[in-house]
Design a protein around this motif. Structure first.
Motif, PDB file in Angstrom:
ATOM      1  N   VAL A  82       0.733  -1.183  -0.099  1.00 19.40           N
ATOM      2  CA  VAL A  82       0.098   0.025   0.110  1.00 19.40           C
ATOM      3  C   VAL A  82       0.961   1.248   0.104  1.00 19.40           C
ATOM      4  N   SER A  83       1.998   1.022   0.957  1.00 19.50           N
ATOM      5  CA  SER A  83       2.791   2.439   0.967  1.00 19.50           C
ATOM      6  C   SER A  83       3.486   2.613  -0.556  1.00 19.50           C
ATOM      7  N   GLN A  84       3.827   1.405  -1.079  1.00 17.18           N
ATOM      8  CA  GLN A  84       4.621   1.506  -2.681  1.00 17.18           C
ATOM      9  C   GLN A  84       3.779   2.321  -3.405  1.00 17.18           C
ATOM     10  N   VAL A  85       2.173   1.684  -3.547  1.00 18.98           N
ATOM     11  CA  VAL A  85       1.371   2.308  -4.381  1.00 18.98           C
ATOM     12  C   VAL A  85       1.115   3.860  -4.113  1.00 18.98           C
ATOM     13  N   HIS A  86       1.085   4.186  -2.779  1.00 18.93           N
ATOM     14  CA  HIS A  86       0.718   5.610  -2.399  1.00 18.93           C
ATOM     15  C   HIS A  86       1.978   6.523  -3.023  1.00 18.93           C
ATOM     16  N   TYR A  87       3.377   6.006  -2.872  1.00 23.23           N
ATOM     17  CA  TYR A  87       4.527   6.725  -3.256  1.00 23.23           C
ATOM     18  C   TYR A  87       4.535   6.884  -4.817  1.00 23.23           C
ATOM     19  N   LEU A  88       4.123   5.602  -5.209  1.00 22.14           N
ATOM     20  CA  LEU A  88       4.350   5.709  -6.616  1.00 22.14           C
ATOM     21  C   LEU A  88       3.257   6.789  -7.556  1.00 22.14           C
ATOM     22  N   ALA A  89       2.030   6.741  -7.046  1.00 22.36           N
ATOM     23  CA  ALA A  89       0.903   7.657  -7.331  1.00 22.36           C
ATOM     24  C   ALA A  89       1.243   8.882  -7.138  1.00 22.36           C
ATOM     25  N   GLN A  90       2.098   9.251  -6.066  1.00 29.47           N
ATOM     26  CA  GLN A  90       2.620  10.639  -5.588  1.00 29.47           C
ATOM     27  C   GLN A  90       3.583  11.012  -6.500  1.00 29.47           C
ATOM     28  N   ALA A  91       4.442  10.173  -6.879  1.00 31.91           N
ATOM     29  CA  ALA A  91       5.418  10.495  -7.912  1.00 31.91           C
ATOM     30  C   ALA A  91       4.695  10.880  -9.167  1.00 31.91           C
ATOM     31  N   PHE A  92       3.870   9.955  -9.717  1.00 31.46           N
ATOM     32  CA  PHE A  92       3.229  10.213 -11.012  1.00 31.46           C
ATOM     33  C   PHE A  92       2.364  11.392 -10.924  1.00 31.46           C
ATOM     34  N   PHE A  93       1.696  11.922  -9.799  1.00 28.35           N
ATOM     35  CA  PHE A  93       0.937  13.134  -9.990  1.00 28.35           C
ATOM     36  C   PHE A  93       1.811  14.293 -10.080  1.00 28.35           C
ATOM     37  N   THR A  94       3.174  14.161  -9.461  1.00 25.12           N
ATOM     38  CA  THR A  94       3.932  15.127  -9.239  1.00 25.12           C
ATOM     39  C   THR A  94       4.818  15.701 -10.486  1.00 25.12           C
ATOM     40  N   CYS A  95       4.926  14.290 -11.052  1.00 25.18           N
ATOM     41  CA  CYS A  95       5.780  14.504 -12.512  1.00 25.18           C
ATOM     42  C   CYS A  95       4.933  14.667 -13.786  1.00 25.18           C
ATOM     43  N   VAL A  96       3.636  14.045 -13.717  1.00 26.72           N
ATOM     44  CA  VAL A  96       2.701  14.335 -14.696  1.00 26.72           C
ATOM     45  C   VAL A  96       2.063  15.684 -14.908  1.00 26.72           C
ATOM     46  N   PRO A  97       2.324  16.596 -15.877  1.00 24.39           N
ATOM     47  CA  PRO A  97       1.488  17.566 -15.938  1.00 24.39           C
ATOM     48  C   PRO A  97       0.124  17.671 -16.074  1.00 24.39           C
ATOM     49  N   GLN A  98      -0.712  18.480 -15.671  1.00 28.41           N
ATOM     50  CA  GLN A  98      -2.056  18.578 -15.776  1.00 28.41           C
ATOM     51  C   GLN A  98      -2.592  18.743 -17.187  1.00 28.41           C
ATOM     52  N   PRO A  99      -3.427  18.324 -17.666  1.00 32.05           N
ATOM     53  CA  PRO A  99      -3.907  18.522 -18.935  1.00 32.05           C
ATOM     54  C   PRO A  99      -4.386  19.820 -19.068  1.00 32.05           C
ATOM     55  N   PRO A 100      -4.490  20.434 -20.389  1.00 34.03           N
ATOM     56  CA  PRO A 100      -5.021  21.976 -20.547  1.00 34.03           C
ATOM     57  C   PRO A 100      -6.526  21.771 -20.284  1.00 34.03           C
ATOM     58  N   PRO A 101      -7.256  22.731 -19.815  1.00 32.28           N
ATOM     59  CA  PRO A 101      -8.424  22.773 -19.488  1.00 32.28           C
ATOM     60  C   PRO A 101      -9.673  22.255 -20.470  1.00 32.28           C
ATOM     61  N   GLU A 102      -9.343  22.686 -22.012  1.00 33.56           N
ATOM     62  CA  GLU A 102     -10.237  22.442 -22.785  1.00 33.56           C
ATOM     63  C   GLU A 102     -10.192  20.816 -22.989  1.00 33.56           C
ATOM     64  N   ALA A 103      -8.895  19.996 -22.522  1.00 32.29           N
ATOM     65  CA  ALA A 103      -8.866  18.626 -22.804  1.00 32.29           C
ATOM     66  C   ALA A 103      -9.429  17.696 -21.709  1.00 32.29           C
ATOM     67  N   VAL A 104      -9.741  18.408 -20.608  1.00 32.21           N
ATOM     68  CA  VAL A 104     -10.450  17.660 -19.389  1.00 32.21           C
ATOM     69  C   VAL A 104     -11.645  16.871 -19.578  1.00 32.21           C
ATOM     70  N   ASP A 105     -12.474  17.409 -20.173  1.00 29.66           N
ATOM     71  CA  ASP A 105     -13.809  16.637 -20.383  1.00 29.66           C
ATOM     72  C   ASP A 105     -13.485  15.385 -21.316  1.00 29.66           C
ATOM     73  N   ALA A 106     -12.840  15.552 -22.285  1.00 25.51           N
ATOM     74  CA  ALA A 106     -12.516  14.617 -23.251  1.00 25.51           C
ATOM     75  C   ALA A 106     -11.719  13.361 -22.480  1.00 25.51           C
ATOM     76  N   ALA A 107     -10.980  13.798 -21.745  1.00 25.05           N
ATOM     77  CA  ALA A 107      -9.964  12.852 -20.774  1.00 25.05           C
ATOM     78  C   ALA A 107     -11.046  12.197 -20.006  1.00 25.05           C
ATOM     79  N   ILE A 108     -11.757  12.829 -19.458  1.00 26.23           N
ATOM     80  CA  ILE A 108     -12.769  12.111 -18.376  1.00 26.23           C
ATOM     81  C   ILE A 108     -13.565  11.204 -19.020  1.00 26.23           C
ATOM     82  N   ASP A 109     -14.300  11.347 -20.116  1.00 27.47           N
ATOM     83  CA  ASP A 109     -14.919  10.651 -20.969  1.00 27.47           C
ATOM     84  C   ASP A 109     -14.082   9.318 -21.333  1.00 27.47           C
ATOM     85  N   GLN A 110     -12.898   9.538 -21.975  1.00 27.35           N
ATOM     86  CA  GLN A 110     -12.135   8.503 -22.260  1.00 27.35           C
ATOM     87  C   GLN A 110     -11.890   7.685 -20.940  1.00 27.35           C
ATOM     88  N   ALA A 111     -11.735   8.082 -19.821  1.00 23.12           N
ATOM     89  CA  ALA A 111     -11.368   7.329 -18.658  1.00 23.12           C
ATOM     90  C   ALA A 111     -12.248   6.533 -18.191  1.00 23.12           C
TER      91      ALA A 111
END
Length: 132
Positions: A82-111
């Motif tokens: 659980v701790s490893q997954v937590h730190y992996l997610a934390q690193a992922f969200f720290t390193c991956v930039p947020q999508p631009p606001p206009e692409a959020v709705d399309a990304a949510i639909d695909q997700a």
């Protein structure tokens, strides 16, 4: 070497003796002495068996102790995962930039579509369907 029987004298109240004789006769003993001797043997057997039972209880307690240690080891492993997954997610969200606001709705639909497919695959896997 000849074996001689030992004789013992037991003092019993008359009322208690009458009760014991009645119970001995009902149980099928030929005399009160035979009944008392059988009772003494049974008590001795219980005392000897108590040592065997105590040893068995000690072994069972040790086994339960080992099982508890194994469960704790598994618990610790789960906590590490659980701790490893937590730190992996934390690193992922720290390193991956947020999508631009206009692409959020399309990304949510695909997700949502990917998530629905994943849920179907999990359900099929739980049911044991081949090719899931």
């Amino acid at each position: 070497m000849s074996r001689k029987s030992a004789f013992y004298t037991v003092r019993i109240d008359p009322e208690e003796r009458a009760l014991l004789e009645k119970v001995a006769a009902r149980a099928g003993y030929r005399s009160l002495s035979a009944f008392l001797l059988a009772a003494a043997r049974e008590k001795a057997q219980l005392i000897e068996n108590d040592d065997v039972l105590s040893a068995m209880e000690e072994r069972m307690a040790a086994t339960f102790g080992r099982v508890m240690q194994m469960i704790q080891t598994v618990n610790d492993g789960v906590q590490v995962n659980v701790s490893q997954v937590h730190y992996l997610a934390q690193a992922f969200f720290t390193c991956v930039p947020q999508p631009p606001p206009e692409a959020v709705d399309a990304a949510i639909d695909q997700a949502k579509i990917r998530h629905a497919r994943w849920q179907e695959a999990v359900a099929a896997d739980v049911e044991g369907k081949p090719g899931a």
